[in-house]
Design an enzyme around this catalytic site. Structure first.
Site: not given
Ligand code: EUG
Length: 615
Positions: A149, A211, A450, A532-533
């Site tokens: 992110y 995670d 990612h 959501y993000r």
């Protein structure tokens, strides 16, 4: 001096560093580091070209360096570092605090000019006052592990990163009676877990972990991250904040506002307007302390895994999950994962499984999966039942009967699975033991990085199918990207997490990933789904999809931003909220336009209003 091989196999532990790995994961971390090194095309010891400091727009160079000298005087020279060295991406456990380590656009975009290390709330106030005086943008991080992110990167190039966690990582309180804790920004899940063990409380109460366990407990909650026990909604589990406002005042929210209160982490609301929400996913304040609720040991637990052979049964599976989850027969935030991730999470590059260039064919995936311990399938549900055996039996019986309505459904016998199987990682995570396993699918591509597409929907089969279909279509369109979908089922909603794994050293792959993400965000919005993000690069676009009432919510955000941060110094642009000085100057990144398809997008605008005098 250490040799190259020592460097390659050494990983900082919690004894060395607040952000280190606990001893029980050290071997795993060493192996992860080796695998990442093998998947990197960067040459060891290669000299990277020198680079100069990214001066933030609107500040002239002279003023900037004088201001930095002043800050050195205020905080101590050792607590202010210019970012004038080559950018090292490191890896999860040795991540940079200077930039986004998994950049999806040019590496020089989301970079800081300097990093500062406050040692206290008072120090944070001093940095804020300094930023206002010199109109220098600042961008706080807790640990900087918001990987996928934007990591530690600031949205505005040249902002000064405030690395809160380096010196502010105290666990201020753990209450075994109330099942609560009070933490500073630099406390990771690893550190909190280890502290509970050290105090002999690990059996008494559990933390909830995502995670990967290296993130900040506070930072993850503020970003509304997710874990996998019944306490998986981290923001919902927090209680009370201490916040440095963008003008330098300190406030405490909830019961923290009452001098001498012992209910800071027990009762989240206090009295009067509930303010906490405005400090999550925002740029309205710098959080320096957070209360958090912890879960009592439920008196037993049992992980379970069901597999389903046919892709087209997804809607039926989701519709079975919904009532069971809402009524708490399915008790935790579980994941429903696609089989291709069963290959990817083994940690080998995709070339180990398939040499072609398009998406890995279904036939290849199923043949390979058939040889794995859990056997072949298309969807796997990973869940956990909690409580003593009799309570678990009751719930597991209902779950079993329900899942077996799906043709070919199978409960995998955990006894058949080797100790290093992914199943046991999900087992640890669902019982509050932080892990590092999930990192492995990054090795799918060289220089594996990612970015997530993270839409939310009700727990409905039709929604799952619609989101999966649009993701697949766009993955196919943009270069045949392998599709990694995981449905994380909350209580009344699910987060679909689609992680695009790409080679960050390959501009073409970055561009494909970016265009795919942008297309999926728009497609989802057209169907009524929002994220959501999101990553720094997508924040403007995602914020723009929350446009009801002619953008009423966005305007309210701006009104609040201008009121609490009149000089617009705090994390400009975070989550699409731009302060007045930056608005209308081309800072928004939305793709398209003159940032056309053949070019990488830029995060840069065309300057800022100089004086910052709120007009
Ligand atoms: C994951 C889950 C997330 C997220 C990013 C990654 C896990 C991937 C539920 O939230 O935001 C396997």
């Amino acid at each position: 001096m250490s040799t190259t091989s020592e460097v390659a196999t050494s990983v900082p532990t919690l004894a060395d560093k607040h952000s280190g790995i606990p001893q029980y994961l050290l071997e795993k971390a060493v192996n992860a580091k080796k695998a990442i090194r093998e998947g990197s095309t960067d040459k060891v010891g290669e000299k990277k070209p020198a680079r100069s400091v990214a001066i933030p727009q609107g500040v002239d160079e002279d003023t900037f360096f004088k201001a930095i000298d002043e800050l050195r005087g205020t905080l101590g020279a050792q607590h202010v570092e210019l970012n004038d060295k080559p950018l090292e991406d490191g890896w999860y456990m040795e991540h940079p605090n200077t930039h986004d380590a998994m950049t999806i656009i040019d590496q020089e975009e989301f970079v800081s000019s300097a990093v500062v290390y406050p040692g206290s709330t008072e120090d944070v106030q001093k940095v804020v006052v300094w930023a206002n005086k010199h109109l220098v943008p600042i961008s706080p991080i807790s640990m900087g592990r918001n990987l996928g992110y934007g990591g530690a990167g600031p949205r505005v190039r040249g902002a000064v990163v405030i690395d809160l966690g380096r010196r502010m990582h105290a666990i201020l309180d753990i209450s075994p009676e109330d099942y609560t804790c009070l933490v500073e920004p630099g406390v990771s899940y690893y550190a909190l877990y280890e502290e509970l063990q050290k105090r002999g409380l690990g059996d008494h109460m559990w933390i909830d972990v995502p995670d990967l366990g290296g993130g900040s407990v506070m930072g993850n909650a503020l970003d509304r991250g997710v874990g996998y026990s019944p306490y998986g909604d981290h923001w919902a589990a927090h209680s009370g904040l201490e916040v440095v406002m963008p003008t330098g005042e300190v406030v405490r929210t909830g019961m923290g506002a009452l001098e001498g209160s012992n209910t800071w982490a027990c009762f989240p609301y206090g009295f009067g307007p509930y303010i906490d929400g405005m400090f999550s996913q925002s740029n309205f304040g710098i959080v320096t302390k957070m209360g958090m609720t912890l879960m009592p040991n439920p008196g037993g637990y049992e992980s379970f895994m069901y597999t389903f052979p046919r892709e087209e049964d997804l809607p039926q599976i989701i519709d079975i999950i919904r009532p069971l989850r809402i009524s708490n027969i399915l008790e935790n935030v579980a994941q429903l994962r696609h089989v291709v991730q069963a290959l990817a999470v083994r940690g080998q590059p995709r070339t180990h499984w398939y040499g072609g260039s398009g998406p890995i064919p279904d036939a290849v995936v199923h043949e390979a999966a058939a040889a794995l311990p859990a056997g072949d399938y298309t969807w796997a549900y990973f869940g956990m039942a909690y409580g003593p055996a009799a309570a678990r039996q009751h719930k597991l019986g209902i779950v079993d009967a329900a899942f077996r309505r799906v043709p070919g459904a199978r409960r995998v016998d955990a006894a058949d699975l080797p100790a290093d199987d992914y199943f046991w990682s999900r087992d640890r995570v669902a019982r509050g033991t932080p892990d590092l396993h999930e990192l492995r699918w990054c090795n799918w591509r060289p220089n594996g990085s990612h970015v997530a597409f993270s839409p939310v929907s009700p727990i409905r089969g039709a929604d799952a199918a619609a989101l999966l279909e649009l993701a697949r279509r766009r993955h196919t369109e943009f270069g045949g990207i392998d599709l990694f979908p995981a449905f994380c089922v909350g209580l009344r909603e699910m987060h679909l997490i689609v992680e695009i794994v790409f080679d960050r050293r390959d501009a073409g792959r970055r561009r494909d990933a970016m265009r795919c993400l942008r297309a999926m965000v728009d497609d989802a919005a057209a169907l009524g789904y929002g994220e959501y993000r999101t990553h720094l690069a997508l924040m403007d676009q995602v914020a723009g999809t929350y446009a009801w009432g002619g953008g009423a919510l966005g305007r309210l955000h701006e009104t609040i931003k201008d009121a609490v941060d009149p000089n617009g110094i705090l994390a400009p642009g975070r989550c699409g909220v731009w302060p007045r000085r930056y608005r209308g100057k081309g800072w928004e990144m939305r793709g398209g336009g003159d940032q056309g398809a053949d070019h990488e997008e830029t995060s840069q605008g065309k300057g800022v209003d100089g004086a910052g005098k709120a007009a």
